[in-house]
Design an enzyme around this catalytic site. Structure first.
Site, PDB file in Angstrom:
ATOM      1  N   PHE A 170       0.876  -1.173   0.000  1.00 55.52           N
ATOM      2  CA  PHE A 170       0.000   0.000   0.000  1.00 55.52           C
ATOM      3  C   PHE A 170       0.917   1.228   0.000  1.00 55.52           C
ATOM      4  CE2 PHE A 170      -2.693   3.241   1.870  1.00 55.52           C
ATOM      5  CZ  PHE A 170      -3.942   2.976   1.349  1.00 55.52           C
ATOM      6  N   ASP A 208       1.807  -4.923   8.620  1.00 53.26           N
ATOM      7  CA  ASP A 208       0.653  -4.046   8.434  1.00 53.26           C
ATOM      8  C   ASP A 208      -0.582  -4.941   8.301  1.00 53.26           C
ATOM      9  OD1 ASP A 208      -1.420  -2.495   7.363  1.00 53.26           O
ATOM     10  OD2 ASP A 208      -0.022  -1.113   6.395  1.00 53.26           O
ATOM     11  N   TYR A 251     -10.931   1.303  10.581  1.00 57.87           N
ATOM     12  CA  TYR A 251     -12.143   1.705   9.848  1.00 57.87           C
ATOM     13  C   TYR A 251     -12.518   0.719   8.750  1.00 57.87           C
ATOM     14  CZ  TYR A 251      -8.343   3.863   7.139  1.00 57.87           C
ATOM     15  OH  TYR A 251      -7.172   4.094   6.463  1.00 57.87           O
ATOM     16  N   LYS A 252     -11.714  -0.331   8.563  1.00 61.47           N
ATOM     17  CA  LYS A 252     -12.043  -1.342   7.550  1.00 61.47           C
ATOM     18  C   LYS A 252     -12.832  -2.458   8.223  1.00 61.47           C
ATOM     19  CE  LYS A 252      -8.188   0.254   4.748  1.00 61.47           C
ATOM     20  NZ  LYS A 252      -6.764   0.137   4.428  1.00 61.47           N
ATOM     21  N   ARG A 289     -12.696  -4.623  -7.048  1.00 69.68           N
ATOM     22  CA  ARG A 289     -12.401  -5.182  -5.725  1.00 69.68           C
ATOM     23  C   ARG A 289     -13.703  -5.371  -4.953  1.00 69.68           C
ATOM     24  NH1 ARG A 289      -8.489  -2.495  -1.339  1.00 69.68           N
ATOM     25  NH2 ARG A 289     -10.333  -1.210  -1.158  1.00 69.68           N
TER      26      ARG A 289
HETATM   27  C1  LIG Z   1      -5.925   1.263   4.348  1.00 71.65           C
HETATM   28  C2  LIG Z   1      -4.463   1.056   4.496  1.00 71.65           C
HETATM   29  C3  LIG Z   1      -3.645   2.037   5.066  1.00 71.65           C
HETATM   30  C4  LIG Z   1      -4.235   3.353   5.450  1.00 71.65           C
HETATM   31  O1  LIG Z   1      -3.386   4.197   6.135  1.00 71.65           O
HETATM   32  P1  LIG Z   1      -3.995   5.493   6.838  1.00 71.65           P
HETATM   33  O2  LIG Z   1      -2.861   6.158   7.472  1.00 71.65           O
HETATM   34  O3  LIG Z   1      -5.032   4.985   7.814  1.00 71.65           O
HETATM   35  O4  LIG Z   1      -4.674   6.304   5.799  1.00 71.65           O
HETATM   36  C5  LIG Z   1      -2.307   1.737   5.254  1.00 71.65           C
HETATM   37  N1  LIG Z   1      -1.796   0.545   4.883  1.00 71.65           N
HETATM   38  C6  LIG Z   1      -2.568  -0.406   4.309  1.00 71.65           C
HETATM   39  C7  LIG Z   1      -1.978  -1.724   3.915  1.00 71.65           C
HETATM   40  C8  LIG Z   1      -3.920  -0.180   4.089  1.00 71.65           C
HETATM   41  O5  LIG Z   1      -4.662  -1.098   3.511  1.00 71.65           O
END
Ligand SMILES: *Cc1c(COP(=O)(O)O)cnc(C)c1O
Length: 438
Positions: free
Chosen positions: A166, A235, A260-261, A409
């Protein structure tokens, strides 16, 4: 296996949809009757049976969701748990409006980061006292990566980063590496273990690839990194709340994730940082804010870190979001993440079966691995015109998302998605593809 499925075997990833594939012969035409798809009655009946037999089906009532919506984007923003609005009204009108400053000392506010961390802990396989909530995932990545570099032994030079990560993880890793004098080395998570060696200081991996839905081997990779003497940072954004993680069991060093997911904490709800108990004494945060001080209200000029995961705190917590998240975690009452995982695999299997039955071969290329051991809680399908296809799906009440350049997705959140939803999503997708290609 249904006849329909046998007639349309799953698309072969070795033969993806190409620019030359012929437009499929779809059933839907503007005849006025509701569009039907071959085998649909059969699969709809199967879906109804599966929903009836599903112990988790009743949990949907713990969420507020529009009646007729198939929501397959809980891997981006989880649905609203029913108790949250009421709890928020109470926090705002009473705890803030009436109690004012007294809520910090008399109420539940000051200790929220560690208290809520300990509520998330069982979902990620962590014993209490190692998980603290606050800030965004990106900020926690920064704390974890610089902290990990400081924990790593002298003479180690490399920060290995998931090559398909990500983006925010990659950006933060590059900066953390620059600050700590490490070199960023991109690695393919499937072959990362081969890259671990005496120069490896820190390994940052995504547990589930956000784009493809591939689940990486956390136990094996953590063990290999540990054998090489490296510090692991995982992560968990796309795994926490969707599948068992086992942080303590597999001796992960540090981990971060968002809430939030799959944890349904609400838009921008605070993330968490896990610091394994054995590293807490030496964990040296690059963001030593006063909330992470051993005695914050002494207001002393020098920083002395708090004991335990508390030293991962930075500044004043965002109480409204924190307490919304805390209320959202009530949906896990009496639910195990193992049961959620079992249903997630059944749902994604069934969705793939329906897609194979309804959509002519070659139009969609599944990119999420078929093997359960390598599948997260989403299905990603590659297709031409993916952006337009997703827009049309959403217009028809099936909400997934699009990831550039060509990925559809679909996130499967077993607490509130059922088998009938999976069937309807696949059927609507076949209609949309027919419409797009007409
Ligand atoms: C959603 C997501 C993030 C989001 O990071 P934020 O700092 O909360 O915006 C980071 N890493 C991964 C792998 C994600 O899927």
């Amino acid at each position: 296996m249904s006849e329909t499925h046998a007639a349309h075997p799953a698309p072969d990833p070795a033969h993806p949809a190409g620019a030359n594939s012929a437009p499929p012969a779809f059933e839907e035409r503007g005849s006025g009757r509701s569009p039907e798809t071959p085998g649909a009655a059969d699969l709809r009946a199967r879906a109804a049976d599966l929903d009836t037999a599903d112990d988790l089906a009743k949990l949907r009532t713990r969420f507020t969701l529009p009646e007729d919506l198939v929501y397959l984007d809980g891997n981006s923003l989880g649905a609203l748990p029913t108790g949250v609005a009421e709890r928020m009204a109470e926090v705002v009108t009473q705890e803030w409006g009436e109690n004012l400053i007294r809520s910090w000392s008399d109420g539940t506010w000051w200790t929220a980061p560690e208290r809520i961390g300990d509520r998330i802990a069982p979902l990620i396989g962590a014993a209490p006292g190692q998980t603290v909530v606050g800030d965004s995932t990106s900020v926690n990545l920064f704390k974890a990566l610089v902290g990990a570099a400081r924990l790593a032994g002298e003479g180690r030079t490399d920060l290995l980063v998931d090559a398909a990560t990500f983006p925010t993880d990659g950006y933060i890793a590059a900066s953390a590496a620059r600050m700590t004098g490490l070199n960023v080395v991109p690695v393919d998570p499937d072959r990362a273990a081969e890259a671990f060696g005496p120069s490896t200081a820190v390994v940052l991996l995504n547990h589930v690839d956000y784009r493809t839905g591939r689940l990486h081997d956390l136990p094996g990779l953590t063990a290999a990194a540990r054998a090489a003497g490296a510090i692991t940072v995982w992560d968990l954004c796309h795994s926490a709340g969707a599948l068992p993680v086992g942080l303590d069991e597999h001796a992960v060093d540090l981990a971060v994730g968002c809430t939030y997911k799959y944890l349904n904490g609400g838009p921008g709800s605070p993330a968490y940082l896990y610091i394994a108990a054995r590293h807490q004494q030496d964990f040296d945060s690059p963001l030593p804010g006063w909330n992470g001080h051993a005695d914050p209200f002494a207001m002393t000029p020098g920083f002395a870190p708090a004991e335990g995961a508390l030293r991962g705190r930075v500044g004043t917590p965002d109480i409204l979001s924190m307490l919304a998240l805390e209320a959202a975690l009530d949906v896990w009452e009496g639910v195990t993440v193992e049961a959620v995982r079992a249903k997630s695999l059944a749902l994604t299997d069934f969705f793939l079966e329906c897609v194979a039955a309804y959509v002519p071969q070659g139009v969609l290329e599944p990119v999420t691995p078929a093997a359960h051991a390598e599948r997260g809680s989403q299905v990603s399908l590659r297709t031409e015109n993916a952006s337009a296809v997703m827009a049309e799906l959403i217009a028809r009440g099936v909400v997934g998302d699009f990831r550039a350049p060509d990925v559809l997705r679909f996130g499967f959140t077993p607490l509130y998605v059922g088998f009938a939803d999976a069937e309807r999503a696949a059927r609507t997708l076949s209609h949309v593809l027919g419409h797009i290609y007409e």
